[in-house]
Enzyme design. Structure first.
Site, mmCIF file in Angstrom:
data_model
loop_
_atom_site.group_PDB
_atom_site.id
_atom_site.type_symbol
_atom_site.label_atom_id
_atom_site.label_comp_id
_atom_site.label_asym_id
_atom_site.label_seq_id
_atom_site.Cartn_x
_atom_site.Cartn_y
_atom_site.Cartn_z
ATOM 1 C CG HIS A 177 5.316 0.912 2.555
ATOM 2 N ND1 HIS A 177 4.844 2.125 2.064
ATOM 3 C CD2 HIS A 177 4.754 0.782 3.793
ATOM 4 C CE1 HIS A 177 4.057 2.686 2.960
ATOM 5 N NE2 HIS A 177 3.980 1.886 4.024
ATOM 6 N NE ARG A 189 8.190 -6.554 10.966
ATOM 7 C CZ ARG A 189 7.743 -5.355 10.606
ATOM 8 N NH1 ARG A 189 6.713 -4.814 11.241
ATOM 9 N NH2 ARG A 189 8.344 -4.683 9.631
ATOM 10 C CG HIS A 194 -0.108 0.121 2.531
ATOM 11 N ND1 HIS A 194 0.619 -0.954 3.055
ATOM 12 C CD2 HIS A 194 0.106 1.167 3.378
ATOM 13 C CE1 HIS A 194 1.212 -0.572 4.166
ATOM 14 N NE2 HIS A 194 0.926 0.719 4.379
ATOM 15 C CG ASP A 231 2.148 4.996 4.718
ATOM 16 O OD1 ASP A 231 1.514 3.921 4.710
ATOM 17 O OD2 ASP A 231 3.286 5.110 5.209
#
Length: 682
Positions: free
Chosen positions: A626, A636, A554, A556
């Site tokens: 990204h 994570r 996508h 931002d």
């Protein structure tokens, strides 16, 4: 409240047809409730319940849509506006339609307010998310044929989903799964017929193509009627408060009618857009007539070929090649023809709508720009028309197969500014990361601070924070947890976490903001837009053969459209975001690499393995698509930050957090309490 009915209610009840006064005992269950039940069953590994409730949700979703269309069209026919127009007769028609529609819909659905669905659930159904759950449930229940169909249905709207593509390949290799079982359960009939017609056309079966193109047109005009009926629901009046009667009757009616009309006008775009895509297929409706005129020519039905060619010219008046074709047909036939009547009516209405939209938008005080619904680009070359006096056609490449690649030209922006802190190390710049306005830095914070922030995350983050409680907003194979700066400070004040740790989160985010602002050499202040302490955890037992993305590709601040090679800077994207950054807190997990891609959302241009103190920063636009590869083991954690150059869009929670920090520094907060009003922004 007394038991007397208002005159308006009495009137509406009196207007109801007798057959609609009979209520149904078996109302349709709300599809969002069924969907939520199915999702909970999935995380409880109750796959039979997943199938039962998810299939029920999809069926309820389809039936609710059909009911609204059927009732609105039925009531329009039953209560036409009187030709002898007057205010009273007009409102008589409006009230009768309203009463009819409400009774008709509620006879099937029950109380309509029960069926009001959140935007998030609506988006999930538009993106076909239920089929992702279904295919996994069918897989667990050893029903590969249904799993293949569910996977295929999902993949049609999510072609970038790597894991689903691999599932489909695996299903094709399974014994007992046939090619004809890969069906799209949500296929739109008009697009399906058009696609199949093009395939026959390409194979030279022009007679078969004619039949399917004609079917596609019939289905298209049916779908247009349905689309317009669905536009007649409630509208959103941004910036208005009509329930307080601030506006005159005619202003309110004009506002509402203009929004309904705009929705109906945009059905052209909706019907030409494939599932999961943002941009419509180029020249979609006119292409039907273009294909048809050629196919009719090939089967020697020149009169129909002429009619279709003339119809195409209604959309693209004066098109050189089609005009030559029309001249050729007239010459061979010895007489003229006329365009298709349904297309003439369609375009007449379309032009009238445009006039009314321009007028209504002017009254509302907003700008309206006509969309480019039927682009004339991609026409045939001169050599590919019918030469007058010849008996054949040259090879013809349909417009739909010519891809229009639009490349975003990046702005001439600066980078390479001072990193401000001695410990911070530049690892890769934009050139090394194969893009523009990108940077990778290490040692932004120490191992000790990473550990402290991870411990803080374990204490304050909540499942689904920032996504309205949705525990797995991007993939059912991971759990997502998050917390904001303000919430963390509140926990610190309440003694639930060390205030020093909450303060570290605040200070670290400010450190990142200053680094990004300095490195990209911005000549204006960079403001916080949103700050989030986040962790993604692989769900045990759901990682076998997994290769999907933890966070899909996508951009931002715009809506990425890989097919059109575009990124649309429009809502619901956060268009005001200018820069983004991710500060990683650990690397002891499997998978989870951050990736940049090309605009196609497939070609990876850079891959970054997270570790403690590593920061990736980049501009938020379509130049930097990204995503995150699947976290297949462990957890994570990172601090995610988005920034804006526009002070009007500063994060409200950040401003409140600044006040809290200022109060803490002056000790004025003790004894007075924290005035915290958390805001879920994502």
């Amino acid at each position: 409240m007394d038991g007397n009915l208002s005159p308006l209610v009495i009137l509406c009840v009196a207007l109801l047809p007798n057959d609609l006064l009979l209520s149904s005992a078996a109302f349709l269950e709300p599809f969002d409730l069924l969907y939520d039940t199915a999702v909970h069953a999935f995380y409880s590994s109750d796959y039979e319940s997943v199938v039962r409730y998810m299939e029920g949700a999809l069926s309820s979703h389809r039936e609710a849509r059909r009911t609204r269309v059927r009732c609105r069209l039925r009531c329009q026919d039953q209560h036409p506006f009187d030709e002898t127009f007057s205010d009273l007769r007009f409102f008589d028609g409006v009230l009768r339609r309203a009463a009819c529609m409400n009774a008709c819909i509620e006879a099937k659905l029950g109380i309509q307010s029960v069926h009001k669905v959140s935007d998030e659930v609506t988006q999930d159904f538009n993106r076909r998310i239920p089929y992702n759950y279904l295919q996994l449930a069918y897989q667990k229940l050893k029903q590969p044929e249904k799993a293949a169909a569910a996977a295929h249905t999902y993949f049609q709207a999510n072609p970038e989903h790597v894991e689903m593509g691999q599932h489909l390949e695996q299903y094709k290799d399974l014994q007992g799964v046939e090619e004809n079982q890969f069906v799209d359960w949500e296929a739109r009939p008009h697009q399906q017929s058009f696609t199949e017609a093009v395939k026959l056309y390409d194979r030279g079966d022009h007679e078969g193509a004619v039949t399917l193109f004609e079917d596609a047109l019939v289905e298209y005009y049916k779908a247009d009627v349905d689309c317009r009926a669905l536009c007649q629901g409630p509208q959103k009046f941004e910036g208005h408060s009509h329930i307080r009667y601030r506006y005159s009757l005619h202003e309110v009616m004009s506002d509402h009618f203009t929004q309904v009309l705009h929705c109906e006008h945009e059905c052209v775009r909706d019907l030409a857009t494939r599932p999961g895509r943002l941009s419509p297929m180029e020249n979609y409706l006119p292409l039907h007539y273009d294909y048809l005129q050629f196919a009719y020519f090939k089967v020697n039905m020149l009169e129909e070929a002429l009619r279709c060619a003339l119809t195409y010219l209604l959309f693209h008046e004066g098109d050189e090649f089609m005009t030559d074709n029309v001249d050729y047909y007239r010459e061979v036939l010895g007489y003229d023809g006329s365009p298709r009547e349904e297309a003439e009516r369609y375009l007449t209405r379309h032009r009238l709508e445009l006039e009314l939209l321009l007028m209504g938008s002017k009254i509302m005080g907003v700008d309206f720009t006509e969309g480019n619904y039927w682009s004339s680009t991609g026409g045939r070359d001169d050599s590919n028309r019918i030469p007058s006096g010849t008996d054949g056609w040259m090879e013809y490449v349909p417009i739909s197969e010519k891809k229009n690649m639009t490349v975003i030209v990046s702005q001439q922006l600066k980078e390479g500014g001072h990193l401000l802190y001695d410990s911070v190390q530049l690892v890769q710049n934009s050139a090394a990361l194969n893009g523009t306005q990108r940077v990778l830095l290490d040692q932004v914070i120490s191992e000790e601070k990473c550990a402290e922030l991870r411990n803080l995350a374990h204490a304050v983050t909540m499942a689904g924070d920032g996504y309205r409680g949705r525990m797995s907003p991007h993939t059912p194979n991971e759990k997502f947890e998050g917390a904001t700066v303000l919430k963390t400070l509140q926990y610190g004040y309440e003694g639930r976490v060390p205030m020093s740790s909450a303060r570290l989160f605040y200070d670290t985010s400010e450190r990142v903001r200053r680094i990004v602002e300095s490195y990209f050499m911005l000549n204006t202040t960079l403001h916080f837009s949103y700050t989030h302490l986040v962790c993604r955890t692989a769900i045990t037992g759901q990682q076998d053969h997994r290769n999907d993305l933890s966070h899909p590709i996508h951009a931002d601040n715009c809506l990425l459209d890989p097919d059109a090679n575009e990124c649309w800077k429009e809502p619901p994207a956060y268009t005001y975001r200018d820069y983004s950054a991710l500060l990683y807190l650990n690397g002891d997990f499997d998978g989870g690499e951050f990736i940049f891609t090309e605009m196609d959302a497939k070609t990876v241009t850079a891959s970054i393995k997270p570790k403690c103190g590593r920061l990736v920063g980049f501009s938020s636009g379509g130049e930097n698509p990204h995503g995150v590869k699947a976290v297949t083991g462990g957890q994570r954690c990172a601090v995610a930050l988005w920034f804006t150059l526009d002070p009007l869009y500063r994060e409200l929670e950040r401003l409140q957090a600044d006040e809290v920090i200022q109060a803490l520094d002056t000790k004025s907060v003790w004894g007075h309490g924290l005035n915290i009003n958390p805001k879920d922004e994502l």
